[in-house]
Design an enzyme around this catalytic site. Structure first.
Site, PDB file in Angstrom:
ATOM      1  N   ASN A   9       0.864  -1.175   0.000  1.00  0.00           N
ATOM      2  CA  ASN A   9       0.000   0.000   0.000  1.00  0.00           C
ATOM      3  C   ASN A   9       0.906   1.231   0.000  1.00  0.00           C
ATOM      4  O   ASN A   9       1.494   1.571   1.017  1.00  0.00           O
ATOM      5  CB  ASN A   9      -0.891  -0.025   1.257  1.00  0.00           C
ATOM      6  CG  ASN A   9      -1.725   1.233   1.395  1.00  0.00           C
ATOM      7  OD1 ASN A   9      -1.855   2.017   0.453  1.00  0.00           O
ATOM      8  ND2 ASN A   9      -2.308   1.436   2.572  1.00  0.00           N
ATOM      9  N   TRP A  10       0.984   1.878  -1.164  1.00  0.00           N
ATOM     10  CA  TRP A  10       1.899   3.014  -1.279  1.00  0.00           C
ATOM     11  C   TRP A  10       1.290   4.313  -0.740  1.00  0.00           C
ATOM     12  O   TRP A  10       1.961   5.344  -0.709  1.00  0.00           O
ATOM     13  CB  TRP A  10       2.337   3.199  -2.738  1.00  0.00           C
ATOM     14  CG  TRP A  10       3.243   2.102  -3.216  1.00  0.00           C
ATOM     15  CD1 TRP A  10       3.855   1.157  -2.437  1.00  0.00           C
ATOM     16  CD2 TRP A  10       3.639   1.832  -4.568  1.00  0.00           C
ATOM     17  NE1 TRP A  10       4.614   0.318  -3.236  1.00  0.00           N
ATOM     18  CE2 TRP A  10       4.506   0.709  -4.534  1.00  0.00           C
ATOM     19  CE3 TRP A  10       3.343   2.428  -5.797  1.00  0.00           C
ATOM     20  CZ2 TRP A  10       5.076   0.183  -5.696  1.00  0.00           C
ATOM     21  CZ3 TRP A  10       3.911   1.904  -6.948  1.00  0.00           C
ATOM     22  CH2 TRP A  10       4.769   0.794  -6.896  1.00  0.00           C
ATOM     23  N   LYS A  11       0.029   4.283  -0.395  1.00  0.00           N
ATOM     24  CA  LYS A  11      -0.639   5.487   0.146  1.00  0.00           C
ATOM     25  C   LYS A  11      -0.402   6.673  -0.795  1.00  0.00           C
ATOM     26  O   LYS A  11      -0.362   6.498  -1.999  1.00  0.00           O
ATOM     27  CB  LYS A  11      -0.165   5.751   1.573  1.00  0.00           C
ATOM     28  CG  LYS A  11      -0.226   4.503   2.457  1.00  0.00           C
ATOM     29  CD  LYS A  11      -0.008   4.778   3.903  1.00  0.00           C
ATOM     30  CE  LYS A  11       0.027   3.472   4.665  1.00  0.00           C
ATOM     31  NZ  LYS A  11       0.029   3.645   6.098  1.00  0.00           N
ATOM     32  N   HIS A  95      -9.452   1.102   5.115  1.00  0.00           N
ATOM     33  CA  HIS A  95      -8.154   1.303   5.787  1.00  0.00           C
ATOM     34  C   HIS A  95      -8.355   2.251   6.966  1.00  0.00           C
ATOM     35  O   HIS A  95      -9.170   3.173   6.910  1.00  0.00           O
ATOM     36  CB  HIS A  95      -7.151   1.893   4.792  1.00  0.00           C
ATOM     37  CG  HIS A  95      -5.758   1.899   5.317  1.00  0.00           C
ATOM     38  ND1 HIS A  95      -5.295   2.874   6.168  1.00  0.00           N
ATOM     39  CD2 HIS A  95      -4.731   1.034   5.145  1.00  0.00           C
ATOM     40  CE1 HIS A  95      -4.032   2.606   6.480  1.00  0.00           C
ATOM     41  NE2 HIS A  95      -3.664   1.502   5.870  1.00  0.00           N
ATOM     42  N   GLU A  97      -6.754   4.697   7.980  1.00  0.00           N
ATOM     43  CA  GLU A  97      -6.593   6.131   7.661  1.00  0.00           C
ATOM     44  C   GLU A  97      -7.871   6.685   7.021  1.00  0.00           C
ATOM     45  O   GLU A  97      -8.225   7.846   7.226  1.00  0.00           O
ATOM     46  CB  GLU A  97      -5.368   6.319   6.743  1.00  0.00           C
ATOM     47  CG  GLU A  97      -4.073   6.144   7.531  1.00  0.00           C
ATOM     48  CD  GLU A  97      -2.900   5.610   6.730  1.00  0.00           C
ATOM     49  OE1 GLU A  97      -2.930   5.657   5.487  1.00  0.00           O
ATOM     50  OE2 GLU A  97      -1.942   5.140   7.375  1.00  0.00           O
ATOM     51  N   GLU A 167      -5.354  -5.091  10.767  1.00  0.00           N
ATOM     52  CA  GLU A 167      -4.323  -4.074  10.948  1.00  0.00           C
ATOM     53  C   GLU A 167      -4.589  -3.313  12.244  1.00  0.00           C
ATOM     54  O   GLU A 167      -5.371  -2.345  12.250  1.00  0.00           O
ATOM     55  CB  GLU A 167      -4.364  -3.082   9.786  1.00  0.00           C
ATOM     56  CG  GLU A 167      -4.097  -3.691   8.434  1.00  0.00           C
ATOM     57  CD  GLU A 167      -3.532  -2.662   7.469  1.00  0.00           C
ATOM     58  OE1 GLU A 167      -2.429  -2.869   6.999  1.00  0.00           O
ATOM     59  OE2 GLU A 167      -4.194  -1.640   7.225  1.00  0.00           O
ATOM     60  N   GLY A 173       2.415   2.190  10.786  1.00  0.00           N
ATOM     61  CA  GLY A 173       3.348   3.295  10.605  1.00  0.00           C
ATOM     62  C   GLY A 173       4.055   3.720  11.884  1.00  0.00           C
ATOM     63  O   GLY A 173       4.681   4.776  11.930  1.00  0.00           O
ATOM     64  N   SER A 213       3.423  -2.211  10.390  1.00  0.00           N
ATOM     65  CA  SER A 213       4.885  -2.188  10.525  1.00  0.00           C
ATOM     66  C   SER A 213       5.552  -3.517  10.155  1.00  0.00           C
ATOM     67  O   SER A 213       6.522  -3.923  10.785  1.00  0.00           O
ATOM     68  CB  SER A 213       5.284  -1.737  11.934  1.00  0.00           C
ATOM     69  OG  SER A 213       4.825  -0.410  12.159  1.00  0.00           O
ATOM     70  N   GLY A 234       2.803  -1.139   4.352  1.00  0.00           N
ATOM     71  CA  GLY A 234       2.845   0.281   4.007  1.00  0.00           C
ATOM     72  C   GLY A 234       4.281   0.733   3.803  1.00  0.00           C
ATOM     73  O   GLY A 234       4.881   0.526   2.748  1.00  0.00           O
ATOM     74  N   GLY A 235       4.876   1.319   4.846  1.00  0.00           N
ATOM     75  CA  GLY A 235       6.200   1.936   4.755  1.00  0.00           C
ATOM     76  C   GLY A 235       7.254   1.073   4.084  1.00  0.00           C
ATOM     77  O   GLY A 235       7.990   1.547   3.208  1.00  0.00           O
TER      78      GLY A 235
HETATM   79  C1  PEP Z   1      -0.819   0.125   6.159  1.00  0.00           C
HETATM   80  O1  PEP Z   1      -0.938   1.326   6.051  1.00  0.00           O
HETATM   81  O2  PEP Z   1      -1.669  -0.633   5.669  1.00  0.00           O
HETATM   82  C2  PEP Z   1       0.339  -0.364   6.886  1.00  0.00           C
HETATM   83  C3  PEP Z   1       0.301  -1.587   7.328  1.00  0.00           C
HETATM   84  O3  PEP Z   1       1.379   0.527   7.067  1.00  0.00           O
HETATM   85  P1  PEP Z   1       2.797   0.206   7.734  1.00  0.00           P
HETATM   86  O4  PEP Z   1       3.302  -1.082   7.136  1.00  0.00           O
HETATM   87  O5  PEP Z   1       3.656   1.377   7.384  1.00  0.00           O
HETATM   88  O6  PEP Z   1       2.563   0.069   9.196  1.00  0.00           O
END
Ligand code: PEP
Length: 249
Positions: A9-11, A95, A97, A167, A173, A213, A234-235
Site C-alpha cells: 500500500n503506497w498510500k 483502511h 486512515e 491491521e 506506521g 509495521s 505500508g512503509g
Molecule cells: C498500512 O498502512 O496498511 C500499513 C500496514 O502501514 P505500515 O506497514 O507502514 O505500518
C-alpha cells in the site's frame, strides 16, 4: 493450502515515473514467481501506467479506495467500473486512515465491499482496533463489530473472494508490530467468526492477512502462524529492496 498474499500500500506516495520504475523492477524479478500472490496499490494517478507494466505478469494491481456508486455526481471519487476499465483487480477498503482521517463508517465500508464484488474487484477489507481499544480489552469486540457490519448482507458465496486485513491501528506506521502470537490470536478469532457466520468451508478458505509495521525482519515469524495468510505492507513497501525481502521471507 492458501498462497500467501503480499500487498503493497503506497498510500499518497510516488509519482507516475517512480511507480512505473518500481513495477518494472518487480516484474523483472518476479515474472515467474508463483510462491506468493503479489499485489501493489499505487496512488490513483499511477494506476493506469502501472497496469500497462503489469500486463502479462502475475503481479496484481490494487486501488486504495473506491466509491460505492457506479457513476454520477460524486466529485473527486472513482467508481469500481473505472477500476475494472484499467485492469485493477483489487481495492483496499476501510483502511484505518480512511476511517479516522476521512470519517468512513462501517456502513460506508459495507457498501463499498458490496459494489466492488458486483464488479469483480476483490476487496482487501481492513479492520483493527485502536490502542485505546486494545488497552480496554476491546480488541475482539472491535473486530466483531467491524466484520459483522462490514460484511452485512454480503452473500456467503462472495465472502471467500474477500481478503480480510487485520491491521491494529497502533501498529500502523509506528514501528510497533504486533507479536506473531498477538496477531495470530486475532486472526484465529476472525476465522472462527467467519466459520460461525458463513460456514466451515468459507472460514477455512478466506484469506486473512496482517498489516502493521511489517518488514523483512518480522515477516518470517508472522508467516509461521497458521491463520496468517499474508501481509499488507505500508512503509516497507516503498523501497524495492525492502519489499523484495518481504516477498521472499
Ligand atoms: C498500512 O498502512 O496498511 C500499513 C500496514 O502501514 P505500515 O506497514 O507502514 O505500518
Amino acid at each position: 493450502m492458501i498462497t500467501p498474499l503480499i500487498a503493497a500500500n503506497w498510500k499518497m506516495n510516488k509519482t507516475v515515473g517512480e511507480s512505473v520504475r518500481f513495477a518494472q523492477q518487480l516484474v523483472a524479478e518476479f515474472a515467474e514467481f508463483t510462491e506468493r500472490e503479489i499485489v501493489i496499490a499505487p496512488p490513483f494517478t499511477a494506476l493506469y501506467p502501472v497496469a500497462q507494466v503489469l500486463q502479462e505478469s502475475p503481479i496484481h494491481l490494487s486501488a486504495q479506495n473506491v466509491h460505492w456508486n457506479e457513476k454520477g455526481a460524486y466529485t473527486g471519487e472513482i467508481s469500481p467500473g473505472m477500476l475494472v476499465d484499467i485492469g485493477c483487480e483489487y481495492v483496499i477498503i476501510g483502511h484505518s486512515e480512511r476511517r479516522t482521517l476521512f470519517g468512513e463508517k462501517d456502513d460506508d465500508i459495507n457498501r463499498k465491499i458490496s459494489t466492488a464484488l458486483t464488479f469483480d474487484v476483490t476487496p482487501i477489507f481492513c479492520i483493527g482496533e485502536t490502542l485505546d481499544e486494545r488497552i480496554a480489552h476491546k480488541t475482539f469486540d472491535t473486530a466483531n463489530r467491524q466484520i459483522k457490519e462490514g460484511l452485512n448482507n454480503i452473500p456467503s458465496d462472495d465472502i471467500k473472494r474477500i481478503v480480510i486485513a487485520y491491521e491494529p491501528v497502533w501498529a500502523i506506521g509506528t514501528g510497533k508490530t504486533a507479536t506473531a502470537e498477538q496477531a495470530e490470536e486475532v486472526h484465529r478469532y476472525i476465522r472462527e467468526l467467519i466459520v460461525d457466520s458463513f460456514g466451515e468451508d468459507t472460514g477455512k478458505n478466506v484469506r486473512i492477512i496482517y498489516g502493521g509495521s511489517v518488514n523483512g525482519d518480522n515477516i518470517g515469524g508472522l508467516m509461521t502462524q497458521p491463520d496468517i495468510n499474508g501481509a499488507l505492507v505500508g512503509g516497507a513497501s516503498l523501497d524495492v529492496e525492502s519489499f523484495r525481502n518481504i516477498i521472499k521471507y
